[in-house]
Design a protein around this motif. Structure first.
Motif, PDB file in Angstrom:
ATOM      1  N   ALA A  94       0.863  -1.187   0.000  1.00  0.00           N
ATOM      2  CA  ALA A  94       0.000   0.000   0.000  1.00  0.00           C
ATOM      3  C   ALA A  94       0.893   1.230   0.000  1.00  0.00           C
ATOM      4  O   ALA A  94       1.734   1.403   0.886  1.00  0.00           O
ATOM      5  N   PHE A  95       0.710   2.083  -1.001  1.00  0.00           N
ATOM      6  CA  PHE A  95       1.576   3.241  -1.197  1.00  0.00           C
ATOM      7  C   PHE A  95       0.725   4.502  -1.326  1.00  0.00           C
ATOM      8  O   PHE A  95      -0.251   4.525  -2.070  1.00  0.00           O
ATOM      9  N   GLY A  96       1.084   5.542  -0.570  1.00  0.00           N
ATOM     10  CA  GLY A  96       0.298   6.778  -0.591  1.00  0.00           C
ATOM     11  C   GLY A  96       1.121   7.991  -0.949  1.00  0.00           C
ATOM     12  O   GLY A  96       2.320   8.061  -0.647  1.00  0.00           O
ATOM     13  N   VAL A  97       0.477   8.957  -1.599  1.00  0.00           N
ATOM     14  CA  VAL A  97       1.133  10.209  -1.976  1.00  0.00           C
ATOM     15  C   VAL A  97       0.188  11.374  -1.717  1.00  0.00           C
ATOM     16  O   VAL A  97      -1.035  11.204  -1.695  1.00  0.00           O
ATOM     17  N   PRO A  98       0.723  12.586  -1.527  1.00  0.00           N
ATOM     18  CA  PRO A  98      -0.144  13.765  -1.476  1.00  0.00           C
ATOM     19  C   PRO A  98      -0.900  13.921  -2.792  1.00  0.00           C
ATOM     20  O   PRO A  98      -0.409  13.542  -3.862  1.00  0.00           O
ATOM     21  N   SER A  99      -2.095  14.492  -2.732  1.00  0.00           N
ATOM     22  CA  SER A  99      -2.931  14.623  -3.932  1.00  0.00           C
ATOM     23  C   SER A  99      -2.235  15.392  -5.045  1.00  0.00           C
ATOM     24  O   SER A  99      -2.461  15.130  -6.225  1.00  0.00           O
ATOM     25  N   SER A 100      -1.362  16.341  -4.678  1.00  0.00           N
ATOM     26  CA  SER A 100      -0.690  17.147  -5.700  1.00  0.00           C
ATOM     27  C   SER A 100       0.250  16.322  -6.562  1.00  0.00           C
ATOM     28  O   SER A 100       0.624  16.745  -7.660  1.00  0.00           O
ATOM     29  N   LEU A 101       0.642  15.139  -6.094  1.00  0.00           N
ATOM     30  CA  LEU A 101       1.533  14.272  -6.872  1.00  0.00           C
ATOM     31  C   LEU A 101       0.782  13.181  -7.617  1.00  0.00           C
ATOM     32  O   LEU A 101       1.366  12.511  -8.471  1.00  0.00           O
ATOM     33  N   SER A 102      -0.474  12.992  -7.297  1.00  0.00           N
ATOM     34  CA  SER A 102      -1.215  11.839  -7.793  1.00  0.00           C
ATOM     35  C   SER A 102      -1.254  11.778  -9.311  1.00  0.00           C
ATOM     36  O   SER A 102      -0.946  10.749  -9.920  1.00  0.00           O
ATOM     37  N   ARG A 103      -1.624  12.861  -9.957  1.00  0.00           N
ATOM     38  CA  ARG A 103      -1.789  12.877 -11.410  1.00  0.00           C
ATOM     39  C   ARG A 103      -0.469  12.589 -12.126  1.00  0.00           C
ATOM     40  O   ARG A 103      -0.428  11.833 -13.099  1.00  0.00           O
ATOM     41  N   LEU A 124      -2.729   1.828  -4.453  1.00  0.00           N
ATOM     42  CA  LEU A 124      -2.292   3.224  -4.548  1.00  0.00           C
ATOM     43  C   LEU A 124      -3.376   4.150  -4.020  1.00  0.00           C
ATOM     44  O   LEU A 124      -4.551   4.011  -4.377  1.00  0.00           O
ATOM     45  N   VAL A 125      -2.991   5.102  -3.166  1.00  0.00           N
ATOM     46  CA  VAL A 125      -3.952   6.057  -2.614  1.00  0.00           C
ATOM     47  C   VAL A 125      -3.343   7.450  -2.630  1.00  0.00           C
ATOM     48  O   VAL A 125      -2.117   7.610  -2.620  1.00  0.00           O
ATOM     49  N   ASP A 126      -4.206   8.462  -2.651  1.00  0.00           N
ATOM     50  CA  ASP A 126      -3.742   9.833  -2.462  1.00  0.00           C
ATOM     51  C   ASP A 126      -4.641  10.526  -1.449  1.00  0.00           C
ATOM     52  O   ASP A 126      -5.708  10.030  -1.096  1.00  0.00           O
ATOM     53  N   GLY A 127      -4.186  11.660  -0.962  1.00  0.00           N
ATOM     54  CA  GLY A 127      -4.944  12.403   0.043  1.00  0.00           C
ATOM     55  C   GLY A 127      -4.125  13.567   0.550  1.00  0.00           C
ATOM     56  O   GLY A 127      -3.023  13.834   0.063  1.00  0.00           O
ATOM     57  N   PHE A 128      -4.672  14.282   1.519  1.00  0.00           N
ATOM     58  CA  PHE A 128      -3.891  15.338   2.153  1.00  0.00           C
ATOM     59  C   PHE A 128      -2.624  14.723   2.735  1.00  0.00           C
ATOM     60  O   PHE A 128      -2.631  13.598   3.234  1.00  0.00           O
ATOM     61  N   SER A 129      -1.532  15.482   2.704  1.00  0.00           N
ATOM     62  CA  SER A 129      -0.271  14.963   3.221  1.00  0.00           C
ATOM     63  C   SER A 129      -0.401  14.552   4.686  1.00  0.00           C
ATOM     64  O   SER A 129       0.144  13.531   5.106  1.00  0.00           O
ATOM     65  N   ALA A 130      -1.147  15.315   5.485  1.00  0.00           N
ATOM     66  CA  ALA A 130      -1.327  14.973   6.895  1.00  0.00           C
ATOM     67  C   ALA A 130      -2.065  13.639   7.041  1.00  0.00           C
ATOM     68  O   ALA A 130      -1.758  12.836   7.934  1.00  0.00           O
ATOM     69  N   LEU A 141      -0.496   2.046   5.499  1.00  0.00           N
ATOM     70  CA  LEU A 141       0.353   2.155   4.315  1.00  0.00           C
ATOM     71  C   LEU A 141       1.717   1.552   4.615  1.00  0.00           C
ATOM     72  O   LEU A 141       2.198   1.619   5.747  1.00  0.00           O
ATOM     73  N   ASP A 142       2.332   0.971   3.593  1.00  0.00           N
ATOM     74  CA  ASP A 142       3.682   0.432   3.740  1.00  0.00           C
ATOM     75  C   ASP A 142       4.739   1.477   3.416  1.00  0.00           C
ATOM     76  O   ASP A 142       5.835   1.459   3.988  1.00  0.00           O
ATOM     77  N   LEU A 143       4.430   2.352   2.498  1.00  0.00           N
ATOM     78  CA  LEU A 143       5.390   3.342   2.019  1.00  0.00           C
ATOM     79  C   LEU A 143       4.611   4.570   1.574  1.00  0.00           C
ATOM     80  O   LEU A 143       3.469   4.469   1.119  1.00  0.00           O
ATOM     81  N   ALA A 144       5.215   5.742   1.738  1.00  0.00           N
ATOM     82  CA  ALA A 144       4.531   6.972   1.325  1.00  0.00           C
ATOM     83  C   ALA A 144       5.558   8.007   0.906  1.00  0.00           C
ATOM     84  O   ALA A 144       6.742   7.925   1.240  1.00  0.00           O
ATOM     85  N   ILE A 145       5.074   8.982   0.149  1.00  0.00           N
ATOM     86  CA  ILE A 145       5.839  10.191  -0.113  1.00  0.00           C
ATOM     87  C   ILE A 145       5.183  11.297   0.696  1.00  0.00           C
ATOM     88  O   ILE A 145       3.961  11.473   0.641  1.00  0.00           O
ATOM     89  N   HIS A 197      -3.930  22.687   5.273  1.00  0.00           N
ATOM     90  CA  HIS A 197      -3.297  21.987   4.161  1.00  0.00           C
ATOM     91  C   HIS A 197      -1.820  22.374   4.110  1.00  0.00           C
ATOM     92  O   HIS A 197      -1.464  23.547   4.218  1.00  0.00           O
ATOM     93  N   ARG A 198      -0.941  21.386   3.925  1.00  0.00           N
ATOM     94  CA  ARG A 198       0.494  21.638   3.976  1.00  0.00           C
ATOM     95  C   ARG A 198       0.942  22.646   2.919  1.00  0.00           C
ATOM     96  O   ARG A 198       1.825  23.473   3.173  1.00  0.00           O
ATOM     97  N   LEU A 199       0.352  22.585   1.728  1.00  0.00           N
ATOM     98  CA  LEU A 199       0.721  23.549   0.691  1.00  0.00           C
ATOM     99  C   LEU A 199       0.357  24.972   1.115  1.00  0.00           C
ATOM    100  O   LEU A 199       1.123  25.915   0.898  1.00  0.00           O
TER     101      LEU A 199
END
Length: 304
Positions: A94-103, A124-130, A141-145, A197-199
């Motif tokens: 399971a790998f997650g990224v902030p939504s801004s990187l998803s696309r 694969l999932v995306d969402g707010f960085s928090a 999740l196993d790994l995230a950015i 939001h982190r951004l």
């Protein structure tokens, strides 16, 4: 209480339907109901509210869901750790990224990694960085950015890339020939994510250091809606280059750098207790290749 009961209960609670859970688990609905009923009798508490349209977890059921996720996740991790000694990476990740990187990242990653490690089932999932950070800490999740912050306790992090924030507008409204200073940016109709939001926090800090106010006309936390409003000419935004590069290159948006530059650092992150399996190592390697390729294209875009 056994693992099968927990698995059946968790599926039913998450899907809010005994019939759909039974179908997914490929068991008879009567068998699934019996296992959940036995679990409720053993714990002497109702775990599910039964309705005409389905089921919902009781407060006790919600508490058990949290524990069941961790137990089943640990079981899966143990299974994957043993299987990791096979010649080819396998198991689930399971790998997650902030939504801004998803696309930019997830579709290409899914294609490449499936070819590289076909025995690994990737989630694969995306969402707010928090939110991604919380899911990683919880073991979902196993790994995230993640954006690099001071709240990385308990995580192993590896620097990935430093991304630059861009002023983004509809096509033709932003010139790529020079940087736009922050006082000029502050006078535009800005469409930004809302705090915390982190951004948005990163943007607020940059404007505060420059001594200029930033007051958005619209706050939007959904990246797709935000970029669509900008594309329609309803205002401007500030986003990382990685999240808008495809739309800029396709002619849907225009973008320019800002001065002083606003950067955000991204890192790989995993729990300290997480074993670095061949599957995780392969995923990290493939992500690094993708990010390095995007960074190279960014440099090429600025060359005369």
């Amino acid at each position: 209480m056994d693992l099968r009961q927990l698995k059946y209960f968790l599926h039913a609670a998450e899907m809010q339907s005994l019939s759909r859970a039974a179908e997914q688990l490929r068991v008879a609905q009567s068998a699934l109901s019996r296992h959940i009923k036995n679990l409720e009798e053993e714990l002497a508490v109702a775990l599910l509210h039964r309705h005409g349209w389905g089921v919902t977890p009781t407060p006790a059921g919600e508490l058990l869901m949290d524990h069941a996720r961790v137990l089943l996740k640990d079981l899966d991790a143990a299974r994957n750790a043993v299987r990791a000694y096979q010649d080819e990476p396998s198991g689930t990740l399971a790998f997650g990224v902030p939504s801004s990187l998803s696309r930019m990242l997830l579709p290409e990653l899914a294609v490449r990694f499936r070819r590289r490690a076909p025995k690994v089932r990737l989630h694969l999932v995306d969402g707010f960085s928090a939110t991604i950070h919380d899911w990683l800490v919880q073991g979902r999740l196993d790994l995230a950015i993640l954006y690099e912050t001071k709240t990385m306790d308990g995580l192993v992090t590896t620097p990935l890339i430093t991304d630059e924030m861009m002023l983004v507008g509809s096509i033709g409204t932003v010139s790529e020939t020079g940087a736009v200073d922050l006082p000029s940016v502050s006078r535009l109709d800005l469409i930004l994510p809302a705090r915390p939001h982190r951004l948005r926090l990163l943007i607020d800090q940059a404007f505060s250091r420059a001594g200029v106010p930033v007051t958005p006309v619209i706050e939007v936390d959904a990246l797709t809606a935000l970029t669509e409003l900008v594309r329609r000419g309803e205002g401007f935004t500030l986003l990382p280059w990685s999240s808008v590069q495809d739309m800029v290159r396709s002619g849907a948006l225009s973008a320019a750098t800002v001065a002083p530059a606003i950067h955000r650092s991204l890192v790989f992150a995993r729990q300290q207790a997480q074993t670095l399996t061949p599957a995780i190592a392969a995923l990290e390697s493939e992500i690094q290749r993708l990010v390095d390729g995007a960074a190279h294209e960014r440099v090429g875009r600025n060359d005369p």
